[in-house]
Design a protein around this motif. Sequence first.
Motif, PDB file in Angstrom:
ATOM      1  N   THR A   2       0.856  -1.177   0.000  1.00 26.75           N
ATOM      2  CA  THR A   2       0.000   0.000   0.000  1.00 26.75           C
ATOM      3  C   THR A   2       0.896   1.232   0.000  1.00 26.75           C
ATOM      4  O   THR A   2       1.802   1.344   0.818  1.00 26.75           O
ATOM      5  N   SER A   4       1.979   4.713   0.879  1.00 30.49           N
ATOM      6  CA  SER A   4       1.715   5.688   1.930  1.00 30.49           C
ATOM      7  C   SER A   4       1.687   7.091   1.320  1.00 30.49           C
ATOM      8  O   SER A   4       2.095   7.302   0.169  1.00 30.49           O
ATOM      9  N   VAL A   5       1.225   8.029   2.101  1.00 31.37           N
ATOM     10  CA  VAL A   5       1.248   9.428   1.664  1.00 31.37           C
ATOM     11  C   VAL A   5       2.696   9.841   1.388  1.00 31.37           C
ATOM     12  O   VAL A   5       2.982  10.530   0.399  1.00 31.37           O
ATOM     13  N   GLU A   6       3.618   9.410   2.237  1.00 27.74           N
ATOM     14  CA  GLU A   6       5.039   9.731   2.041  1.00 27.74           C
ATOM     15  C   GLU A   6       5.561   9.160   0.726  1.00 27.74           C
ATOM     16  O   GLU A   6       6.282   9.834  -0.012  1.00 27.74           O
ATOM     17  N   ASP A   7       5.181   7.899   0.402  1.00 26.96           N
ATOM     18  CA  ASP A   7       5.578   7.302  -0.878  1.00 26.96           C
ATOM     19  C   ASP A   7       5.046   8.133  -2.043  1.00 26.96           C
ATOM     20  O   ASP A   7       5.764   8.412  -3.006  1.00 26.96           O
ATOM     21  N   ARG A   8       3.798   8.517  -1.961  1.00 21.39           N
ATOM     22  CA  ARG A   8       3.194   9.300  -3.041  1.00 21.39           C
ATOM     23  C   ARG A   8       3.897  10.645  -3.221  1.00 21.39           C
ATOM     24  O   ARG A   8       4.146  11.078  -4.347  1.00 21.39           O
ATOM     25  N   GLU A  82      -0.629   1.285  -7.656  1.00 22.51           N
ATOM     26  CA  GLU A  82       0.197   0.231  -7.077  1.00 22.51           C
ATOM     27  C   GLU A  82       0.204  -0.962  -8.022  1.00 22.51           C
ATOM     28  O   GLU A  82      -0.826  -1.342  -8.564  1.00 22.51           O
TER      29      GLU A  82
END
Length: 143
Positions: A2, A4-8, A82
């Motif tokens: 999934t 995360s906001v940080e990944d995005r 994803e």
Amino acid sequence: MTLSVEDRLDISELLALHGHLVDNDELDRLGELFTDDIVYETSNLGHGELRGLAAFRDMARARAGKPGAPVGHHVSNIVLTEAGDGRVHARSKGIGVGADGESGSVTYEDVIVRGERGWRICRRRITLHFTPAGAPDTEGAGK
């Protein structure tokens, strides 16, 4: 996996980095953007498929300063999906602006992987748009 906001946020900044590095002739920093074995598909632009970071750098250096080469690369409309196995598919729009003010629109389709150095693009396909969607291709340029 999934996202995360940080990944995005990290991936969105990665996609934005392309314009900064290429437009500022910081080609030695392209390892911050691409994997070493990047596959860069530009057949629609007439350049074919490039394999490897060195091949991309060579192409970018050869095009720099030539007529028609953009002086500004701008990315927008980022959509992330994803894909599993530590991969993300990214679709974004690009606007290139030339020295004469002429502009063009492309779609970037990227496969992005997370590795030891963070997120990197391992595959990019660029599609230049010659005519608006649904319009007849009267010049044959989009073939």
